[in-house]
Each structure stands twice: as C-alpha cells, then as structure tokens.
Design a protein around this motif. Structure first.
Motif, PDB file in Angstrom:
ATOM      1  N   HIS A   1     -19.348  32.475 -13.996  1.00  7.46           N
ATOM      2  CA  HIS A   1     -20.500  32.954 -14.760  1.00  7.46           C
ATOM      3  C   HIS A   1     -21.449  31.810 -15.094  1.00  7.46           C
ATOM      4  O   HIS A   1     -22.674  31.936 -14.967  1.00  7.46           O
TER       5      HIS A   1
ATOM      6  N   ARG B   1     -21.278  39.000 -27.031  1.00  6.83           N
ATOM      7  CA  ARG B   1     -21.564  38.963 -25.603  1.00  6.83           C
ATOM      8  C   ARG B   1     -21.766  37.528 -25.128  1.00  6.83           C
ATOM      9  O   ARG B   1     -22.341  36.704 -25.827  1.00  6.83           O
ATOM     10  N   ALA B   2     -21.270  37.281 -23.910  1.00  4.98           N
ATOM     11  CA  ALA B   2     -21.442  35.992 -23.234  1.00  4.98           C
ATOM     12  C   ALA B   2     -21.262  34.831 -24.207  1.00  4.98           C
ATOM     13  O   ALA B   2     -20.214  34.681 -24.812  1.00  4.98           O
TER      14      ALA B   2
ATOM     15  N   SER C   1     -15.455  36.501 -20.498  1.00  2.00           N
ATOM     16  CA  SER C   1     -16.073  37.797 -20.197  1.00  2.00           C
ATOM     17  C   SER C   1     -15.023  38.824 -19.813  1.00  2.00           C
ATOM     18  O   SER C   1     -14.144  38.549 -18.987  1.00  2.00           O
TER      19      SER C   1
ATOM     20  N   VAL D   1     -17.481  39.704 -24.375  1.00  2.00           N
ATOM     21  CA  VAL D   1     -16.357  38.783 -24.299  1.00  2.00           C
ATOM     22  C   VAL D   1     -15.148  39.382 -24.999  1.00  2.00           C
ATOM     23  O   VAL D   1     -15.260  40.339 -25.770  1.00  2.00           O
TER      24      VAL D   1
END
Length: 399
Positions: free
Chosen positions: A251, A11-12, A390, A381
């Motif tokens: 983001h 993630r991220a 993302s 991601v």
C-alpha cells in the motif's frame, strides 16, 4: 482521541495523526478498550520508548496481566472469567528467567541460518500464489496473497496441517476482534484445536510443535499450559504481523508512487520495508505490560499495577530521531524504529517477517510493474489495540 489509541473506526494512516498528536500532547493517555478494561497508552520519543521496552519494572508476567484484566472485568460486572489464549504463559507473557527458558526452546527455528534455509520455499509458495491471481481485474491482495503466504510458511514450520490453516486463520481473526461475545468463543475453539494438535498421534515430530512437545532440558519439560500458550503466540504472531507488513508495504509503495521504481530496481525493496516499519508499522502498540512498582514516564508517575500499551508508531515517527519524520521517504537511514520491539522481547520472528515480505514485494513488483490501487485507496484498518494494517487492499495487477 484516547480510545482511538486502542482501536476504533479508522482508515489507512488516520491513526498516525492521532498517535503523533498524542505524543506532542504528553507521554501518557488514559484509554478504555471495548471490553471496558482501562489502560494507559504511552506515546513518547524513540529513545525513551526503547528504554521502556527494556525496563524490568514493566512486567510481561502472564499471571499479573491476567489478574489485573480479570479484576477490572469483575468490577465492571462482566461474566467473562477467562481471557484469550494470547494472554497465556508464553515467552511473550513472561519475564526472565522464565522468558529466557521459553525463548531458548523456540529460537533455533527462527535464527538467521534457519530463516535463510526457508527462502527457496518462500519463493515457491509466493510464485504459486501469484500464478493464480487474475490480471487486469480487481482483487483483494490481503485475502489473495498477504495472508495465505505467511500462513502457509508458519504452518509448515510449526506443523499445522494444510487443510486446517484456513480454519485457524478464521478463528484468529474472530479472536482478535476485541468483541468478547465472539472473541472468547473463538479463543476457546482455537484452544481446543491446539490441544488436539499437540496431544494427537499425527503431530509431525520434525516440526517446531513436535520439537516443543518432545523438548526436555535436563528434565525440564514444557507444561501443557506453556505448550498451549506457545502455540497461540507462534501461530498468531507468525503470520498476522507478516501479513500486515506485506499489506502495508504494498500500500505504501503504491500510494507514494514508488511501485514502478522498485520494479525497475528491486534492490530498493529492503529499504522500502524498513521505512514502512518505521512510518507505518503493522504493530501499532507493543503488547500489554503491567507496572510492578511506581514508574516515572516523561515526568508523569504511573502507579503500580497499571496496564500499559507502549505506542510504536509515534516512536518511529519521532521528530527528534528523524528529519521530516512524519513523511514517508526511502532516501533515509534504514535504522531507527522499534516495530519489532526492543530488549529481551525483541521479536523472535523479525528475520522471517522481513524475508517473506521482501520476497513477496519483489516478485509482485517484477511481474506487475504497472499495478494500481483500485476502489477505496484509504482502506479500513484492523480494529484492535495491537495491530494496524489494512483489512483489505483492492488492487489491479498490470504487467
């Protein structure tokens, strides 16, 4: 950690820690792709990364890459006999002098003058897409803006009909999933589409695809395989990386409390773009290379015929190259990253990607200065060995 260098459920910016820890641990890491193919991931500082990206012993030759992939797949008992079209003999997967020949045919469409001529059209498309976005309610900015804008532009430049672009995008997403059960059929379908487009009677002769089909340099014409490989490269790279860059920049700006600041001072947008390229590049690893002889990397010897992925994120966040390198800051120099590569294979579309991203972010921030992230602020991601952006970006647009 090794296999998370080539994808995984992340993630991220979780991959930043993995890449930076890997760089601190050593220069080379064995990793296995989901299809079972073994690669070595290189995580070194910025200076050595630049040298490696330009090293002639790290080949980009399509035949050599495909042969090694197929050898490993056969040893694993795989029934897969063909690779995705992105491994075809394009300028991305070739060494000089072939690389220079292929690049020379496409470069005119992406030089500085040609890119600047596209600016008004990019602005028009951006404004049209933003006009359609609902205000004050959650939207996915990836699906609503970050993907369709560059896809529209590259479609116009290359000559992909507007009605076909959404279908092409779906095939690309499936092809890049790294699941051979679905990625290979998607690649085959995309190849069939490109074959029809490049050999059909309705191809726009003024488009880049039209020019490539007609290209004749002293009797030297592109073969069908070269045309097909060029189509895969230009369509995929021409929108996928830009969509990822737009997503990551928005983001990063929202997540770092910079959105209202750039809305008040749009001149900061280029700085923001470069810091995102350095710190949170949408291209996680440079595309595959293969060693043509034993090569020493950071004191470790890599055998001949080894598949390599050179990590770009760990190089951008190299502490020897940048003070406070792990932090996202817009008060630093805008130089010092390899997000677009280095050497002969430096990204041909870097100028277009920067321009598109700057126009989108500037327009969005100016219109909606109080925009906020919504829902999960650490979105998943992309799960492949090259890209890292993302998959979704839930936001609420606020004037």
């Amino acid at each position: 950690m090794p296999n998370l260098l080539t994808g995984g459920d992340l993630r991220a910016r979780e991959h930043h820690r993995i890449e930076d820890d890997a760089r601190a641990a050593g220069p080379l890491h064995d990793a296995t792709r989901p299809d079972g193919v073994r690669v070595k991931v290189v995580t070194v500082g910025l200076e050595l990364t630049r040298k490696l990206l330009a090293d002639k012993r790290l080949s980009k030759d399509s035949d050599a890459l495909q042969n090694e992939f197929k050898r490993q797949l056969a040893a694993l008992g795989s029934t897969q006999t063909e690779l995705a079209g992105l491994f075809g003999p394009s300028m991305l997967n070739s060494d000089n002098p072939k690389h220079a020949r292929l690049r020379g045919l496409a470069v005119k469409a992406f030089n500085a003058e040609a890119v600047q001529q596209l600016a008004p059209r990019i602005g028009e498309i951006t404004a049209e897409l933003i006009d359609r976005l609902p205000v004050g309610e959650e939207i996915d900015l990836v699906a609503a803006l970050a993907v369709p804008m560059p896809l529209h532009i590259i479609g116009e430049v290359l000559g992909v009909p507007e009605n076909d672009r959404a279908h092409v995008r779906t095939l690309i997403q499936t092809m890049m999933s790294m699941d051979p059960d679905v990625s290979q059929p998607a690649s085959d379908a995309l190849a069939g589409y490109f074959h029809g487009l490049l050999t059909g009677d309705e191809l726009d002769e003024s488009s880049l695809f039209g020019a490539l089909v007609a290209a004749d340099d002293e009797g030297d014409r592109l073969t069908h395989d070269e045309l097909m490989a060029m189509a895969f490269l230009l369509v995929v790279a021409g929108h996928e990386t830009t969509a990822g860059l737009i997503t990551n920049v928005v983001h990063d700006a929202l997540d770092n409390g910079l959105w209202e600041k750039i809305a008040a001072d749009p001149g900061l947008v280029p700085v923001l773009v470069e810091e995102t390229l350095r710190h949170n590049s949408p291209v996680r690893n440079a595309t595959h290379r293969i060693t043509t002889e034993p090569v020493e990397i950071g004191g470790a010897e890599v055998p001949e015929n080894t598949l390599l992925l050179i990590n770009l994120g760990s190089a951008g966040r190299c502490p020897a190259a940048h003070e406070d390198a792990a932090r996202y800051r817009v008060d630093r120099s805008t130089t010092g990253h390899v997000a677009f590569g280095h050497g002969p294979h430096f990204c041909l579309g870097s100028g277009l990607a920067r321009l598109e991203t700057e126009i989108v972010v500037r327009e969005l921030a100016t219109r909606f200065p109080r925009t906020t992230c919504s829902g999960d602020e650490q979105p998943a991601v992309t799960d492949n060995d090259i890209m890292a952006s993302s998959k979704t970006l839930p936001v609420v647009l606020r004037p």
